[in-house]
Structure formats: C-alpha cells, structure tokens
Design an enzyme around this catalytic site. Structure first.
Site, PDB file in Angstrom:
ATOM      1  N   THR A   1       0.717  -1.091  -0.153  1.00  0.00           N
ATOM      2  CA  THR A   1       0.025  -0.056   0.169  1.00  0.00           C
ATOM      3  C   THR A   1       0.745   1.249   0.024  1.00  0.00           C
ATOM      4  O   THR A   1       0.344   2.452   0.044  1.00  0.00           O
ATOM      5  CB  THR A   1      -1.026  -0.038   1.314  1.00  0.00           C
ATOM      6  OG1 THR A   1      -0.327  -0.324   2.291  1.00  0.00           O
ATOM      7  CG2 THR A   1      -1.882  -1.163   0.978  1.00  0.00           C
TER       8      THR A   1
ATOM      9  N   SER B   1       3.111   4.610   0.417  1.00  0.00           N
ATOM     10  CA  SER B   1       3.618   5.642   1.247  1.00  0.00           C
ATOM     11  C   SER B   1       2.690   6.871   0.866  1.00  0.00           C
ATOM     12  O   SER B   1       1.993   6.882  -0.118  1.00  0.00           O
ATOM     13  CB  SER B   1       5.002   6.082   1.321  1.00  0.00           C
ATOM     14  OG  SER B   1       5.231   6.486  -0.081  1.00  0.00           O
TER      15      SER B   1
ATOM     16  N   HIS C   1      34.725   4.496 -27.121  1.00  0.00           N
ATOM     17  CA  HIS C   1      35.151   5.917 -26.847  1.00  0.00           C
ATOM     18  C   HIS C   1      34.398   6.443 -28.373  1.00  0.00           C
ATOM     19  O   HIS C   1      34.380   6.153 -29.221  1.00  0.00           O
ATOM     20  CB  HIS C   1      36.586   5.981 -27.307  1.00  0.00           C
ATOM     21  CG  HIS C   1      37.092   7.167 -27.324  1.00  0.00           C
ATOM     22  ND1 HIS C   1      37.174   8.230 -26.342  1.00  0.00           N
ATOM     23  CD2 HIS C   1      37.528   7.762 -28.743  1.00  0.00           C
ATOM     24  CE1 HIS C   1      37.677   9.488 -26.692  1.00  0.00           C
ATOM     25  NE2 HIS C   1      37.946   9.382 -28.194  1.00  0.00           N
TER      26      HIS C   1
END
Ligand SMILES: Cc1cc2nc3c(=O)[nH]c(=O)nc-3n(C[C@H](O)[C@H](O)[C@H](O)COP(=O)(O)OP(=O)(O)OC[C@H]3O[C@@H](n4cnc5c(N)ncnc54)[C@H](O)[C@@H]3O)c2cc1C
Length: 467
Positions: free
Chosen positions: A144, A146, A446
């Site tokens: 659930t 925050s 590179h």
C-alpha cells in the site's frame, strides 16, 4: 466467492510487479487498488510525472541557454505550460494503461476499491459505490506504499502550499518558490520550476542537501545547483507558513534555535519525506504488527507476524524507491511459488534526476569510515572527458570506492549528465563482487561519458590515463 493463491493490495511498482511475477509462476492472482488507475504513487503522482516535467523543463532550459554556444540561434523560447502538462498527463496515461494491459495479459483479476484485511486469507473490497466483495486467498501481500509526510503546523492545500502532488500540477510558474526539504523530491521539483522561471529557495534542516548521500557529492552538487540560481538555507527549519495578501510568508528558524527570518513566497512545496500508508487496511483487527515508525514489520522474507500475510515496498523498512519495491515484489512472488527469492540491499542504486544527475550505489565514504573499513578512492572529472566536452556537459565527476585490501568495489558515486544510466555498470560489477581493476580493465566505447567510470576505476587501483 473465488479462491485465489494470492491477493495483492495496492498496485504500485511493488504490488503490480509482485502480481505479474506470481501469475507468471502459475499462481492465481487478484489485485485490489483504491485509485482509479494502476501504477501507484510512482506512475500517477511520482517518478513518471516528475520525470516528464524534468525532461520538458530541461529542454526549455537548453533551448533558452544551451543552444547558442553550440551555434544554434533560436528566438527566446516561450513556455506553453498547459501543453507541457498535457505531455505529462499523456505519459501518465500511457504508463498506467500499460500496467492495466499487463495485468490482463497475465490473467490477473483487478478489483477497484479499498482493500481491508478481515483475517489471514480474507480481503474485503469496498468499491466506490459502497458495494463489498470478499476475496478468499492463500496469501495476502500488502503493497500500500506511502504518503506525504506532513509538516506540523503547515496545512497543505495543494494550490499554494503544496506537496509533490500539487507541485506536479501548478497552473502557473510561481514567482518565488520555497521548497521545504533538500531531499531528492524537493530538488527535482525545485529544478523543474526553477528552469521554468521561479526563484527557488530550499530550506533544509540538516547541514547538507541529499541527506544520506556521499558528503563530497552533496557539497559539489549544491554548488552546481547554486550556480543554476537555486538558493539554500541549510541547518534551518520552517516553523510556519502564513497567508499575506495573495502570497505567503514563510517563517524560518535556525535548526538549533535562534532568531526567525521571514521569506516571501508565492508557493511553498513541503517535501520533507514520506511515511508508510496503512490507513483503512484493518491491520489492528488482523493483528499485523507495525514498528515504531508505522512501517509493517517483516522478517526479512517479507512475512509479517501473521502467517499468510506479507508486505513489500514503501510500507516496510528500506529506501522508498520504486525499483526496491519492484525487486521485493519479484523476490516475494518467487518465494510464494516455492522458489528462492532474494534482494541484495547493498546494491540498490539511487538517482536524482536533476541536471546534472546524481547517481550512487553502495557505500558512501562516511559509511565506510563509520564502519572502520579501510578503502581507497579514485575520482575522475567529466571536465577531462572528450564526450562531455563535445556535449557541453563537463560538470561533475565519478568516484569509485574500493576495499583497500581486496580491491572489491564498495561504492560508486556519480554527478554528471546521464549519471542515472551510467550507474548500472557499477551495479552489475558490484553484484558480481567485481574489483576496481575489473572495471578499469573493461573496454569502454570511445567517446562516451562512461569512460569517466573506467578512468575513476583506473585511478582507484593505479593511475588514470587521461588525468
Ligand atoms: C514526486 C515523487 C517522485 C518520485 N520519484 C521517484 C523516482 O524517480 N525513482 C524512484 O525509484 N522512486 C521515486 N519515487 C518513490 C516511488 O514513487 C515509491 O518508492 C514507489 O511508488 C513505492 O511503490 P509501492 O508499490 O511500495 O507503493 P505505491 O506506489 O505508493 O503504491 C501503493 C498503492 O496502493 C494503493 N492502496 C493503498 N492502500 C490501499 C488499500 N487499502 N486498498 C487498495 N489500494 C490501496 C494506493 O492507492 C497506491 O496505488 C517518487 C515519489 C514521489 C512522490
């Protein structure tokens, strides 16, 4: 009444990923979600909408201030905020619809409404019209998530005094924005509105921004944000916000006490953190234990104290990050299907999606010092990287921390353009217990920004070539 192997409450990144993995492994799965759409905080009001606005505002900034030095002349860009917001909404819609599609594809039954645990094995779903359905299941996963941490004495109206949710929906660019909290969310959303024209002041209780991040990174990053125009009041606390005419007056005091100062603001963003969300779940009646910080207590295998009830994601201990929740969802689904599931908490990357980005994985120097680990550090600046110069993105550096005796890489910290992508080669290396020599001897294409990672690793075990 249907009988399920698994009912997952909450379809954020923890819940929906757990449900999909469990279904893939042959379990009969249902999910319960109280929002109209799936995807949780992350897809609806978190990671995804914030990144849509971060990207759009970064392009606005580039067009206004970055093009000219590359020989591109354009007239001053004009902001069309409603279109930018539509872009954000389109991104949310396509992501939440994507989750709905995946649930369907994996034959997961979705229930919309508030999930409440009646007892182990029974989840009641109350739909918006008040009708109730009871689902019977062998296992329940609580995912659930925050909610926004409130600031005592400051009322959030989501118009002028906003949480991250309101800050993603402002109808115009505030003249002055005060951000309470110098953590990831405050700095990201502060960057968005700063690039679009707001004067941004960040008030932070601690003496550094980005709390737990490496001190060296935090100090340099703050300097870069300051160069972009962001103001900081560290070791300070907001003790009140009052309306004054059309604006706001923000009272700021030194964290340790002392004379107050008043800042004027058009909008205040409260971003002091998030707290676990368990309202309406019936945990007390079901006998599920919480810790002192209101998180659901689990045993390291995501099992609560009540057999058959598990929890993952923001609602349990650990960093509140979408990918942490996802990985816990996968590990738990594997365990419920009789397999071995595991999350390596030492290798969870953290990214701040500002410009430049900040990314880190593993231990900071402060943590290594506190643990008494002898380590060596190698650093390489993007100013000495050809690709960074070609793109005018020379701010920042890569820092590699490795065990002084074994050379095993213990932490990597990057500030720089694209740091959030580059960090993953370090994460993979660390998953395999690799050394700085392994990283430094790995051929890197590179010219790429990633060559700075290689050079930092070379500096850690011997010497860099290009510095
Ligand atoms: C502005 C912002 C930006 C963020 N950016 C990032 C980022 O870039 N990267 C990152 O990793 N993390 C980011 N996060 C954090 C991330 O969103 C969370 O860590 C993540 O969403 C946690 O996932 P979760 O599945 O545990 O919970 P959530 O995503 O919170 O989902 C929980 C779901 O459960 C539902 N629910 C709650 N109670 C019930 C109930 N009783 N019945 C039915 N449904 C219920 C909720 O409606 C919600 O949909 C950000 C957060 C915010 C606010």
């Amino acid at each position: 009444m249907s009988q399920y192997d698994l009912v997952v409450i909450g379809t954020g990144p923890g819940g929906y990923v757990c449900a999909i993995k469990a279904a893939q492994l042959g379990l009969k799965v249902a999910v319960v979600e109280k929002r109209a759409t799936h995807g949780g905080t992350c897809l609806n009001v978190g990671c995804i909408p914030s990144k849509a606005l971060l990207h759009a505002s970064e392009m606005f900034e580039e067009a206004g201030h970055g093009f000219e030095s590359l020989g591109i002349k354009v007239s001053k860009p004009k902001l069309d905020l409603p279109v930018m917001m539509k872009h954000k909404q389109d991104v949310i819609d396509s992501n939440v619809n994507g989750v709905a599609f995946l649930l369907k594809k994996n034959k997961i039954e979705p229930f919309h409404g508030l999930g409440r645990i009646l007892s182990a094995g029974k989840v009641e779903v109350t739909a918006e019209d008040g009708s109730k359905t009871v689902l019977e299941t062998k296992n329940i996963v609580i995912a659930t998530g925050s909610e926004v941490m409130p600031l005592p004495g400051v009322e959030i109206d989501e118009k002028q005094v906003v949480s991250s949710t309101g800050a993603l929906e402002l109808e115009k660019v505030p003249g002055k924005l005060v951000v309470v909290g110098g953590g990831v969310i405050g700095l990201e959303l502060g960057s968005v509105w700063g690039r679009l024209g707001a004067e941004v002041t960040v008030v932070e209780f601690m003496d550094k921004i980005l709390g737990p991040m490496d001190g060296d990174v935090s100090k340099n990053f703050q300097r870069m944000l300051k160069k972009q125009g962001m103001e900081f009041k560290l070791s300070s606390k907001v003790t009140g916000v009052a309306k004054k005419g059309k604006g706001l007056e923000v009272t700021v005091e030194p964290a340790k006490g002392g004379d107050a100062q008043v800042l004027e603001a058009d909008v205040v963003l409260v971003a002091i953190g998030r707290r676990p969300y368990t309202e309406g779940l019936g945990l007390q009646e079901a006998g599920v234990a919480l810790d002192a910080r209101g998180r659901i207590e689990t045993n390291g295998h995501y099992a609560t104290n009540v057999p058959g009830i598990y929890a993952i994601g923001d609602v349990i201990v650990g960093p509140m990050l979408a990918h942490k929740a996802e990985d816990e969802g996968v590990a738990l689904a594997e365990m419920l299907a009789g397999q071995a599931g595991h999350v390596n908490y030492d290798v969870i990357p953290g990214v701040v999606y500002t410009q430049p980005e900040v990314a880190s994985v593993g231990k900071t120097e402060e943590e290594l010092k506190a643990a008494g680990v002898t380590y060596k550090a190698g650093k390489f600046a993007f100013a000495a990287n050809g690709r960074a110069r070609a793109m005018n993105h020379t701010d920042g550096f890569v820092k590699v921390l490795a065990d002084a005796e074994t050379d095993r890489v213990l932490g990597v910290h990057i500030i720089g353009f694209g740091a959030g992508e580059m960090i993953h080669e370090a994460a993979v290396l660390m998953e395999f217990g690799g050394s700085s020599e392994d990283l430094g001897r790995t051929c890197h294409a590179h010219p790429t920004m990633s060559e700075a990672v290689k050079e930092a690793a070379l500096s850690t075990f011997f010497k860099p070539i290009h510095a």
